[in-house]
Design an enzyme around this catalytic site. Structure first.
Site, PDB file in Angstrom:
ATOM      1  N   ARG A  84       0.855  -1.184   0.000  1.00  0.00           N
ATOM      2  CA  ARG A  84       0.000   0.000   0.000  1.00  0.00           C
ATOM      3  C   ARG A  84       0.894   1.237   0.000  1.00  0.00           C
ATOM      4  NH1 ARG A  84      -2.737   3.026   4.860  1.00  0.00           N
ATOM      5  NH2 ARG A  84      -3.691   4.666   3.626  1.00  0.00           N
ATOM      6  N   HIS A 121      -3.295  10.965   0.525  1.00  0.00           N
ATOM      7  CA  HIS A 121      -2.743  10.768   1.873  1.00  0.00           C
ATOM      8  C   HIS A 121      -2.157  12.112   2.335  1.00  0.00           C
ATOM      9  CE1 HIS A 121      -1.028   7.552   4.771  1.00  0.00           C
ATOM     10  NE2 HIS A 121      -0.753   8.726   5.306  1.00  0.00           N
ATOM     11  N   GLU A 162      -7.416   8.362   6.232  1.00  0.00           N
ATOM     12  CA  GLU A 162      -7.729   9.037   7.496  1.00  0.00           C
ATOM     13  C   GLU A 162      -8.234  10.469   7.371  1.00  0.00           C
ATOM     14  OE1 GLU A 162      -4.493   8.734  10.262  1.00  0.00           O
ATOM     15  OE2 GLU A 162      -4.537   6.563  10.260  1.00  0.00           O
ATOM     16  N   ASN A 283      -7.299   1.712  10.034  1.00  0.00           N
ATOM     17  CA  ASN A 283      -5.964   1.973  10.577  1.00  0.00           C
ATOM     18  C   ASN A 283      -6.108   1.962  12.094  1.00  0.00           C
ATOM     19  OD1 ASN A 283      -5.336   2.491   7.906  1.00  0.00           O
ATOM     20  ND2 ASN A 283      -4.808   4.638   8.200  1.00  0.00           N
ATOM     21  N   TYR A 285      -4.098   2.038  15.867  1.00  0.00           N
ATOM     22  CA  TYR A 285      -2.863   2.210  16.640  1.00  0.00           C
ATOM     23  C   TYR A 285      -3.084   1.958  18.132  1.00  0.00           C
ATOM     24  CZ  TYR A 285      -0.576   3.769  12.438  1.00  0.00           C
ATOM     25  OH  TYR A 285      -0.032   3.777  11.177  1.00  0.00           O
ATOM     26  N   GLU A 355      -3.438  -0.107   8.225  1.00  0.00           N
ATOM     27  CA  GLU A 355      -2.247   0.356   8.957  1.00  0.00           C
ATOM     28  C   GLU A 355      -2.290  -0.174  10.379  1.00  0.00           C
ATOM     29  OE1 GLU A 355      -1.396   4.598   9.184  1.00  0.00           O
ATOM     30  OE2 GLU A 355      -1.831   4.817   7.055  1.00  0.00           O
TER      31      GLU A 355
HETATM   32  C1  BGC Z   1      -0.965   7.972   9.150  1.00  0.00           C
HETATM   33  C2  BGC Z   1       0.486   7.829   8.777  1.00  0.00           C
HETATM   34  C3  BGC Z   1       1.358   8.088   9.988  1.00  0.00           C
HETATM   35  C4  BGC Z   1       1.022   7.062  11.042  1.00  0.00           C
HETATM   36  C5  BGC Z   1       1.840   7.183  12.308  1.00  0.00           C
HETATM   37  C6  BGC Z   1      -1.315   7.343  10.481  1.00  0.00           C
HETATM   38  O1  BGC Z   1      -2.208   8.177  11.141  1.00  0.00           O
HETATM   39  O2  BGC Z   1      -1.789   7.479   8.122  1.00  0.00           O
HETATM   40  O3  BGC Z   1       0.761   8.719   7.722  1.00  0.00           O
HETATM   41  O4  BGC Z   1       2.702   8.089   9.683  1.00  0.00           O
HETATM   42  O5  BGC Z   1      -0.319   7.195  11.408  1.00  0.00           O
HETATM   43  O6  BGC Z   1       1.614   8.377  12.955  1.00  0.00           O
END
Ligand code: BGC
Length: 440
Positions: A84, A121, A162, A283, A285, A355
């Protein structure tokens, strides 16, 4: 190459046949070759003193524009099914800009790696503005151009990355380009990006595409306590960062109370935004712990959150944190995905994790291995619970230009020396390669 002892004794369970394993990057963060593209809002933003922590720019970044062959070889060595990347709109606007993506796509196909481009992006051409409705139509024209050129080889497309973060960080808080601090007046930027998504789906369909999705960022919003004020604040946060972006795409409607805040009558637009997609990119985290507002500005995860916000963000205690200060909570991913299944039912298309990753320093990056191991297992738990997940992409292949953080945050499976641009696979690269081999 280091192997995580846990995977040796307790291997990650098999994912369903045809599951797509990949890694993600974005154009502005890796390409460099700024002289071969029109400027983007990020070029303008980084030129302003104090905007990027280490004062750096993405003029050279990883110089992927010139070194893409070496990077595709790294992808092939990793054994991923798919890559991607994003297509820079300002580069496409410059003479021969699409030639670069033509070469990249050819190189990927020759290496047996499926190209999965994201069409936006965050690097909007200077002169365009998401507060303007017309930007959505301009985007659709851009998408048609790209699809005409690459559609013979590209089969899987992602419209936007995002829009939530781009709205929040870029237009509401001013921590990212274009640096506006509009708070709730930033909402039209969200609506116009969502409209751009819908128009892009239509443009891609017209060009014959049959595998289209969006990459939205999501995470559970955990109330700081059971106190009604904290619960209410967490619900509002969830609405603003999750549902504002999932509901229009998946249900063709805004959560209650939000449509009224958008510009004009949005009912016709919602039909466009709700155009069916073939997969839904997530995505992930970390979750966020949210509490009632405290009437004062707070610093969190490198951001300054103004006192006027109707919530505060609190620390999640008792968890390891990444270099960015983000808590490591793999089961938040299972919770998120089972929550999506419960909420959207048969309106939810197959999910792809577009992601997931973490920032840690060093080449012997055992912390990254532990993070990815935990999250892939948590993803498998979601699959076992009946969520239809079809792919997982690590953020990121390379250490790169991490937006307002500059080059200090390293998310790559591959280390980049930003003086020499030399690439060195980290321990996590070998670990992920072994995970993929074992899956086959
Ligand atoms: C984004 C990336 C970024 C990653 C880490 C995501 O929100 O799509 O561009 O590098 O998080 O912060």
């Amino acid at each position: 190459m280091a192997t995580d002892p846990r995977t040796a004794t307790n291997p990650i369970s098999r994912f369903p046949a045809g599951f797509l394993w990949g890694v993600s990057t974005s154009a502005h963060q890796i390409e460099g070759a700024a002289d071969k593209r029109e400027p983007s809002v990020w070029d303008a933003f980084t030129a302003e003193p104090g905007r990027v922590k280490d004062g750096s720019t993405a003029e050279v970044a990883c110089d992927h524009y010139h070194r893409y062959r070496e990077d595709v070889a790294l992808l092939a060595g990793l054994g991923v099914d798919a890559y991607r990347f994003s297509i820079s709109w300002p580069r496409v606007n410059s003479p021969d800009g699409l030639d670069f993506y033509d070469r990249l796509v050819d190189e990927l196909c020759a290496a047996g790696v499926r190209p999965v481009p994201t069409l936006f992006h965050w690097d909007l051409p200077v002169g365009l503005d998401w507060l303007e409705r017309d930007t959505a139509s301009r985007f659709a024209d851009h998408v048609s151009l790209v699809a005409d050129r690459l559609g013979d080889r590209v089969k899987k497309w992602i419209t936007l990355n995002e829009p939530a973060e781009h709205t929040l960080l870029g237009h509401a808080l001013g921590a990212h380009a274009p640096g506006r601090q509009l708070l709730f007046d930033a909402l039209p930027a969200a609506h116009h990006q969502l409209l751009a998504h819908g128009r892009a789906v239509q443009a891609l369909r017209a060009a014959g595409a049959a595998d289209i999705g969006i990459a939205n960022s999501h995470g559970p919003a955990w109330p700081a306590s059971r106190e009604p004020a904290d619960v209410e604040a967490a619900e509002f946060y969830d609405l603003l960062l999750n549902r504002l972006f999932s509901d229009p795409v998946l249900l063709g409607e805004y959560p209650q109370g939000i449509g009224e805040l958008m510009p004009g009558d949005v009912s016709a637009d919602l039909k466009v935004i709700g155009e069916p997609v073939d997969f839904y990119g997530v995505n992930y985290y970390a979750p966020t712990r949210v509490g009632a507002p405290q009437g004062e500005e707070i610093e969190f995860g490198g951001l300054t959150l103004p006192a006027e916000l109707p919530f505060t963000v609190r620390e999640i205690e008792g968890r390891p944190v990444t270099d960015f200060g983000w808590p490591v909570v793999p089961e938040g991913l299972t919770e998120l995905l089972t929550g999506f299944r419960d909420r959207f039912g048969d309106r939810l298309p197959p999910i792809v994790i577009t992601e997931n990753g973490c920032s840690y320093p060093g080449i012997d990056d055992q912390d990254r291995i532990a993070y990815l191991d935990g999250h892939i297992r948590a993803l498998h738990d979601a699959v076992e619970a009946g969520v239809d997940v079809r792919g997982y992409f690590v953020w990121s292949l390379l250490d790169n230009f991490e937006w307002a953080e500059g080059y200090e945050r390293r998310f790559g499976l591959v280390h980049v020396d930003f003086e020499t641009l030399e690439r060195t696979p980290k321990a996590s690269y070998g670990w992920f390669r072994d995970v993929l081999r074992a899956q086959r």
